[in-house]
Write a protein that holds these residues in place. Structure first.
Motif, PDB file in Angstrom:
ATOM      1  N   GLY A  17       3.494   1.511  -1.614  1.00 31.88           N
ATOM      2  CA  GLY A  17       4.150   1.584  -2.919  1.00 31.88           C
ATOM      3  C   GLY A  17       5.360   0.687  -3.087  1.00 31.88           C
ATOM      4  N   ASP A  18       5.543  -0.277  -2.203  1.00 28.79           N
ATOM      5  CA  ASP A  18       6.692  -1.178  -2.299  1.00 28.79           C
ATOM      6  C   ASP A  18       6.348  -2.356  -3.217  1.00 28.79           C
ATOM      7  N   ASP A  19       6.888  -2.332  -4.441  1.00 27.57           N
ATOM      8  CA  ASP A  19       6.571  -3.362  -5.446  1.00 27.57           C
ATOM      9  C   ASP A  19       7.053  -4.743  -5.039  1.00 27.57           C
ATOM     10  N   ASP A  39       0.829  -1.214   0.000  1.00 31.63           N
ATOM     11  CA  ASP A  39       0.000   0.000   0.000  1.00 31.63           C
ATOM     12  C   ASP A  39       0.859   1.259   0.000  1.00 31.63           C
TER      13      ASP A  39
END
Length: 146
Positions: free
Chosen positions: A98-100, A96
């Protein structure tokens, strides 16, 4: 990444500085510092003794302060400690934020869980075919949950 930009400083000095930043309320780099310190404790790096309790504390702090890498590393720490129930929410939080990488770890876990479920059902069906009443009941219960 560390907080210090001075390349001449050794790892122990850098981690001491990073620990200071991690404990300073309102410091702009506090979240990242917490993540760095937590990760160092998690694997016993930069001259710190491995300490999963301290690692968890710092990584949780980093996650709560909005650092995606802290959340991901906390999730990985939980996986390492076989605490899967706690790993998923931390990895979800990282995704959530933004950590792919956390997202792909979550997909991998979901895929493994699905595969285990399919294998379990196959085994139960074999047992049921051989007349195992408990297996028949378990399959029935499982199908009702779906």
């Amino acid at each position: 990444g560390g907080v210090s930009n001075d390349v001449s400083v050794d790892g122990a000095e850098v981690i001491r500085e990073t620990i200071k930043v991690a404990s300073q309320e309102g410091h702009p780099q506090r979240a990242m510092a917490c993540g760095d310190v937590g990760s160092a404790y998690a694997c016993g790096a930069h001259g710190l003794e491995k300490d999963v309790v301290k690692a968890e504390t710092f990584l949780k702090q980093g996650m709560e302060l909005g650092d995606g890498a802290s959340a991901r590393n906390l999730g990985l720490l939980f996986l390492d400690l076989q605490r899967v129930q706690e790993a998923a929410p931390a990895l979800k939080k990282a995704a959530d934020l933004g950590d792919d990488e956390a997202n792909s770890i979550l997909q991998q876990i979901a895929g493994e869980a699905e595969k285990k479920k399919e294998e379990m059902i196959k085994k139960l069906r074999k047992m049921a075919d051989m007349g195992d009443q408990r297996a028949v009941e378990m399959i029935r219960e499982f199908e009702q949950q779906q």
